[in-house]
Design an enzyme around this catalytic site. Structure first.
Site, short mmCIF file in Angstrom:
data_model
loop_
_atom_site.label_atom_id
_atom_site.label_comp_id
_atom_site.label_asym_id
_atom_site.label_seq_id
_atom_site.Cartn_x
_atom_site.Cartn_y
_atom_site.Cartn_z
N CYS A 75 12.24 29.15 41.12
CA CYS A 75 11.48 28.90 39.90
C CYS A 75 10.42 29.97 39.74
O CYS A 75 9.80 30.41 40.71
CB CYS A 75 10.87 27.50 39.90
SG CYS A 75 9.27 27.35 40.70
N GLU A 76 10.27 30.40 38.51
CA GLU A 76 9.37 31.52 38.26
C GLU A 76 7.90 31.11 38.31
O GLU A 76 7.02 31.94 38.33
CB GLU A 76 9.70 32.20 36.92
CG GLU A 76 9.44 31.36 35.69
CD GLU A 76 9.91 32.06 34.42
OE1 GLU A 76 10.83 32.90 34.50
OE2 GLU A 76 9.36 31.77 33.35
N HIS A 77 7.64 29.81 38.35
CA HIS A 77 6.25 29.36 38.38
C HIS A 77 5.68 29.30 39.79
O HIS A 77 4.49 29.50 40.00
CB HIS A 77 6.11 27.98 37.73
CG HIS A 77 6.50 27.99 36.28
ND1 HIS A 77 7.16 26.96 35.67
CD2 HIS A 77 6.33 28.94 35.34
CE1 HIS A 77 7.38 27.27 34.40
NE2 HIS A 77 6.88 28.46 34.18
N HIS A 78 6.54 28.96 40.76
CA HIS A 78 6.04 28.76 42.12
C HIS A 78 6.78 29.60 43.16
O HIS A 78 6.44 29.56 44.34
CB HIS A 78 6.17 27.28 42.52
CG HIS A 78 5.50 26.35 41.56
ND1 HIS A 78 6.16 25.73 40.53
CD2 HIS A 78 4.21 25.95 41.48
CE1 HIS A 78 5.31 24.98 39.84
NE2 HIS A 78 4.12 25.09 40.40
N GLN A 116 14.82 26.49 34.62
CA GLN A 116 16.19 25.97 34.48
C GLN A 116 16.70 26.04 33.04
O GLN A 116 17.87 26.32 32.80
CB GLN A 116 16.22 24.52 35.00
CG GLN A 116 17.63 23.97 35.12
CD GLN A 116 17.66 22.57 35.70
OE1 GLN A 116 16.86 22.24 36.58
NE2 GLN A 116 18.56 21.74 35.22
N HIS A 144 14.28 20.54 42.22
CA HIS A 144 13.30 21.61 42.32
C HIS A 144 12.35 21.36 43.48
O HIS A 144 11.67 20.34 43.53
CB HIS A 144 12.50 21.69 41.02
CG HIS A 144 13.31 22.18 39.85
ND1 HIS A 144 13.06 23.38 39.23
CD2 HIS A 144 14.38 21.65 39.22
CE1 HIS A 144 13.95 23.56 38.26
NE2 HIS A 144 14.75 22.52 38.22
N CYS A 146 9.62 22.71 44.00
CA CYS A 146 8.22 22.65 43.57
C CYS A 146 7.83 21.23 43.14
O CYS A 146 6.65 20.88 43.13
CB CYS A 146 7.91 23.67 42.48
SG CYS A 146 8.85 23.48 40.97
ZN LIG Z 1 8.20 25.48 40.01
#
Ligand SMILES: [Zn+2]
Length: 186
Positions: A75-78, A116, A144, A146
């Site tokens: 995931c590009e956030h975490h 996603q 996920h 995260c």
């Molecule tokens: Zn994430």
């Protein structure tokens, strides 16, 4: 490999309060850098390369489905993994794609930093662009890390995303047939 990546991991270990020179960690920056580059190798691939001419003329205009394609992404956030399965279908208009190519298209986009929803759309649009299909459907179900390992710690939550293009969008019969074939119809 970008030679500064191991150095950055070394700094991260220090910032986390670790001693990057202790025995177990000596080679970790190098290994972590190599692993991260592997997990992001989709950036080095192109659709053209992946398909590599494996498009075949066919009279088949019935739905083609490739089920349960395993996917591993970040995931590009975490920068934490999300892991799941993709169901991909398309309706050919004169051209079919070699079977393994669908899985490789999924992989090319999964091996990049993603959310996603975008991953689902990128796969659908790539299959449409390559095959000029009358319709493309992609459903992804993933868990996920995260969500599971941090924050809300919801261990069993599964995220579902879908993108329907062309005939799958326009015709509820086609969409229903697809959902039934992948076992998702109500
Ligand atoms: Zn994430």
């Amino acid at each position: 490999m970008n030679s500064s990546l191991p150095q950055h991991y070394r700094e991260i270990l220090k910032d986390l309060g670790e001693d990057p020179d202790r025995e177990g960690l000596v080679d970790t920056p190098k290994r972590a850098a190599k692993a991260m580059q592997y997990l992001c190798h989709g950036y080095d691939q192109t659709l053209e390369q992946i398909v590599n001419g494996a498009l075949f003329a066919s009279d088949n205009d019935e739905m083609v489905i490739v089920k349960d394609i395993e996917l591993y992404s970040l995931c590009e956030h975490h920068l934490l993994p999300f892991i799941g399965k993709a169901q991909v279908a398309y309706i050919p208009t004169g051209k079919v794609l070699g079977l393994s190519k669908i899985a490789r298209i999924v992989d090319m986009f999964a091996r990049r930093l993603q959310i996603q929803e975008n991953l689902t759309r990128q796969i659908a649009e790539a299959v449409r662009d390559v095959t000029q299909a009358a319709g493309v459907a992609v459903v992804i179900e993933a868990q996920h890390m995260c969500m599971m390992m941090r924050g809300v710690e919801k261990q069993n939550s599964v995220m579902n995303t879908s993108v329907m293009l062309g005939a799958f969008r326009d015709s509820s019969t086609t969409r229903q047939e697809f959902l039934q074939l992948i076992g998702r119809s109500k």
